[in-house]
Design a protein around this motif. Structure first.
Motif, mmCIF file in Angstrom:
data_model
loop_
_atom_site.group_PDB
_atom_site.id
_atom_site.type_symbol
_atom_site.label_atom_id
_atom_site.label_comp_id
_atom_site.label_asym_id
_atom_site.label_seq_id
_atom_site.Cartn_x
_atom_site.Cartn_y
_atom_site.Cartn_z
ATOM 1 N N SER A 83 1.842 -1.990 0.437
ATOM 2 C CA SER A 83 1.117 -0.734 0.222
ATOM 3 C C SER A 83 -0.378 -0.985 0.316
ATOM 4 O O SER A 83 -0.879 -1.999 -0.179
ATOM 5 C CB SER A 83 1.453 -0.184 -1.165
ATOM 6 O OG SER A 83 0.529 0.814 -1.522
ATOM 7 N N ASP A 84 -1.101 -0.051 0.929
ATOM 8 C CA ASP A 84 -2.569 -0.155 0.994
ATOM 9 C C ASP A 84 -3.197 0.240 -0.342
ATOM 10 O O ASP A 84 -4.382 0.039 -0.558
ATOM 11 C CB ASP A 84 -3.123 0.798 2.069
ATOM 12 C CG ASP A 84 -2.721 0.349 3.457
ATOM 13 O OD1 ASP A 84 -2.423 -0.850 3.612
ATOM 14 O OD2 ASP A 84 -2.684 1.192 4.367
ATOM 15 N N TYR A 85 -2.411 0.882 -1.207
ATOM 16 C CA TYR A 85 -2.987 1.510 -2.401
ATOM 17 C C TYR A 85 -2.560 0.830 -3.697
ATOM 18 O O TYR A 85 -3.003 1.218 -4.768
ATOM 19 C CB TYR A 85 -2.588 2.989 -2.462
ATOM 20 C CG TYR A 85 -2.820 3.703 -1.156
ATOM 21 C CD1 TYR A 85 -4.124 3.921 -0.687
ATOM 22 C CD2 TYR A 85 -1.757 4.112 -0.362
ATOM 23 C CE1 TYR A 85 -4.348 4.549 0.533
ATOM 24 C CE2 TYR A 85 -1.981 4.741 0.860
ATOM 25 C CZ TYR A 85 -3.273 4.950 1.302
ATOM 26 O OH TYR A 85 -3.493 5.564 2.502
ATOM 27 N N ASN A 129 5.604 -0.602 -1.218
ATOM 28 C CA ASN A 129 6.322 0.674 -1.151
ATOM 29 C C ASN A 129 7.797 0.373 -0.947
ATOM 30 O O ASN A 129 8.154 -0.498 -0.156
ATOM 31 C CB ASN A 129 5.828 1.514 0.037
ATOM 32 C CG ASN A 129 4.513 2.193 -0.267
ATOM 33 O OD1 ASN A 129 4.244 2.567 -1.400
ATOM 34 N ND2 ASN A 129 3.682 2.330 0.745
ATOM 35 N N GLN A 139 -4.128 6.591 8.606
ATOM 36 C CA GLN A 139 -3.199 5.576 9.125
ATOM 37 C C GLN A 139 -1.753 5.855 8.696
ATOM 38 O O GLN A 139 -0.826 5.277 9.243
ATOM 39 C CB GLN A 139 -3.609 4.177 8.627
ATOM 40 C CG GLN A 139 -5.004 3.745 9.054
ATOM 41 C CD GLN A 139 -5.165 3.692 10.574
ATOM 42 O OE1 GLN A 139 -4.371 3.086 11.270
ATOM 43 N NE2 GLN A 139 -6.203 4.343 11.088
ATOM 44 N N ASP A 140 -1.573 6.716 7.693
ATOM 45 C CA ASP A 140 -0.228 6.976 7.152
ATOM 46 C C ASP A 140 0.422 8.196 7.788
ATOM 47 O O ASP A 140 1.607 8.185 8.108
ATOM 48 C CB ASP A 140 -0.301 7.166 5.633
ATOM 49 C CG ASP A 140 -0.802 5.910 4.934
ATOM 50 O OD1 ASP A 140 -0.060 4.919 4.955
ATOM 51 O OD2 ASP A 140 -1.918 5.921 4.396
ATOM 52 N N ASP A 157 -9.774 9.562 5.895
ATOM 53 C CA ASP A 157 -8.577 8.719 5.858
ATOM 54 C C ASP A 157 -7.421 9.518 5.236
ATOM 55 O O ASP A 157 -7.485 10.732 5.113
ATOM 56 C CB ASP A 157 -8.863 7.428 5.076
ATOM 57 C CG ASP A 157 -9.235 7.702 3.616
ATOM 58 O OD1 ASP A 157 -9.214 8.882 3.184
ATOM 59 O OD2 ASP A 157 -9.556 6.732 2.898
ATOM 60 N N HIS A 158 -6.366 8.806 4.820
ATOM 61 C CA HIS A 158 -5.200 9.507 4.279
ATOM 62 C C HIS A 158 -5.480 10.114 2.911
ATOM 63 O O HIS A 158 -4.991 11.190 2.594
ATOM 64 C CB HIS A 158 -4.007 8.549 4.186
ATOM 65 C CG HIS A 158 -2.747 9.234 3.724
ATOM 66 N ND1 HIS A 158 -2.183 10.298 4.419
ATOM 67 C CD2 HIS A 158 -1.953 9.037 2.640
ATOM 68 C CE1 HIS A 158 -1.093 10.708 3.785
ATOM 69 N NE2 HIS A 158 -0.938 9.967 2.701
ATOM 70 N N ARG A 159 -6.281 9.440 2.117
ATOM 71 C CA ARG A 159 -6.445 9.894 0.730
ATOM 72 C C ARG A 159 -7.333 11.133 0.617
ATOM 73 O O ARG A 159 -7.156 11.934 -0.293
ATOM 74 C CB ARG A 159 -7.047 8.780 -0.120
ATOM 75 C CG ARG A 159 -6.143 7.564 -0.157
ATOM 76 C CD ARG A 159 -6.630 6.587 -1.171
ATOM 77 N NE ARG A 159 -5.830 6.707 -2.386
ATOM 78 C CZ ARG A 159 -5.740 5.750 -3.305
ATOM 79 N NH1 ARG A 159 -6.404 4.634 -3.139
ATOM 80 N NH2 ARG A 159 -5.017 5.906 -4.374
#
Length: 270
Positions: free
Chosen positions: A175-177, A182, A217-218, A245-247
């Motif tokens: 996971s990037d976060y 995940n 990217q997600d 980005d995704h967030r």
């Protein structure tokens, strides 16, 4: 940021029965007396919870405007009970429905982030089917990931991941976060097929504002363009954030979300 957002004590709602019962943590902000406007309902993403930046900012906006705000944690997330790997779209959808049914807001604006966007779209379908009196006044979708198990995960599975799904019932990816990987289960992927929404026209019956980063990217921004094609009947605004980005959690991204949410919450629809 208001301190009040996290000073709301969570209350717990029991969802499901028998072995399937789980305690769902909710934080319910009541609207100020006489306040005119819809109640916000926050729907988190996969592995996110109701105390994330965007969720707290939405709650602080509700407090400033005197509006209601409903936040909760899916089972296996945050302060809720239940096991994360038991989670499926159907199960988390059931919890979202139960929370709204418990709070009984008259009018709502659903704000769904990533997987929460998928749950928001399914929730609208289920609320309609149930003939509940809650009016959906607007929908804010942040990097929405409807059908992500079918469109974004299944086609990209490696042989190793397919084998892991078949043999162990799940696969893991970094996971990037979070330091924890995940986990995607076979149950989640199979259940995803039963909850598809990108199969025909989606009628939300309300204005929709989608915020999507082009550096995501997600969830590639093409996915949001695909979603728009399935929303031909509604007033849809798609904001593409070139460097997002995704967030979408930077101050300027939060500002876009809050602005969209406020506009929809204060705008009366017949």
């Amino acid at each position: 940021m208001s301190e009040a957002a996290d000073s709301l004590e969570p209350i717990f709602l029991s969802v499901g029965s028998g072995d399937d019962q789980r305690q769902i943590a909710m934080q319910l902000r009541a609207a100020r007396k006489g306040a005119k406007g819809a109640t916000f309902v926050w729907l988190s993403g996969y592995r996110s919870d109701m105390s994330g930046t965007k969720a707290l900012e939405l709650d602080a906006l509700a407090e400033r405007l005197g509006l209601g705000c409903i936040r909760f944690d899916y089972s296996g997330h945050g302060q809720s009970g239940g096991t994360f790997t038991d989670g499926t779209i159907s199960r988390w959808l059931e919890e979202a429905f139960a929370v709204i049914d418990h709070a009984k807001p008259k009018r709502i604006v659903l704000v769904g982030s990533s997987m929460g966007g998928w749950i928001a779209l399914r929730l609208i379908q289920e609320l309609r089917k149930s003939k509940k009196t809650t009016v959906i006044q607007g929908l804010v979708l942040i990097a929405p990931a409807p059908d992500f198990t079918i469109d974004l995960i299944e086609p990209n599975l490696s042989d190793v991941e397919r084998r892991s799904l078949a043999e162990r019932g799940y696969f893991e990816e970094p996971s990037d976060y979070s330091p924890e990987p995940n986990i995607f289960t076979r149950a989640l992927i199979e259940d995803g097929r039963a909850n598809r929404v990108l199969t025909g026209i989606i009628e939300t019956g309300c204005p929709v504002h989608i915020l999507q980063g082009m550096q995501d990217q997600d969830v590639p921004f093409a996915h949001s363009l695909k979603l728009v094609e399935h929303l031909p009947a509604d007033d849809v605004v798609l904001t593409l954030v070139r460097d997002g980005d995704h967030r979408l959690s930077r101050p300027q991204d939060i500002e876009r979300m809050l602005s969209a949410a406020e506009t929809l919450a204060l705008h009366n629809h017949p």
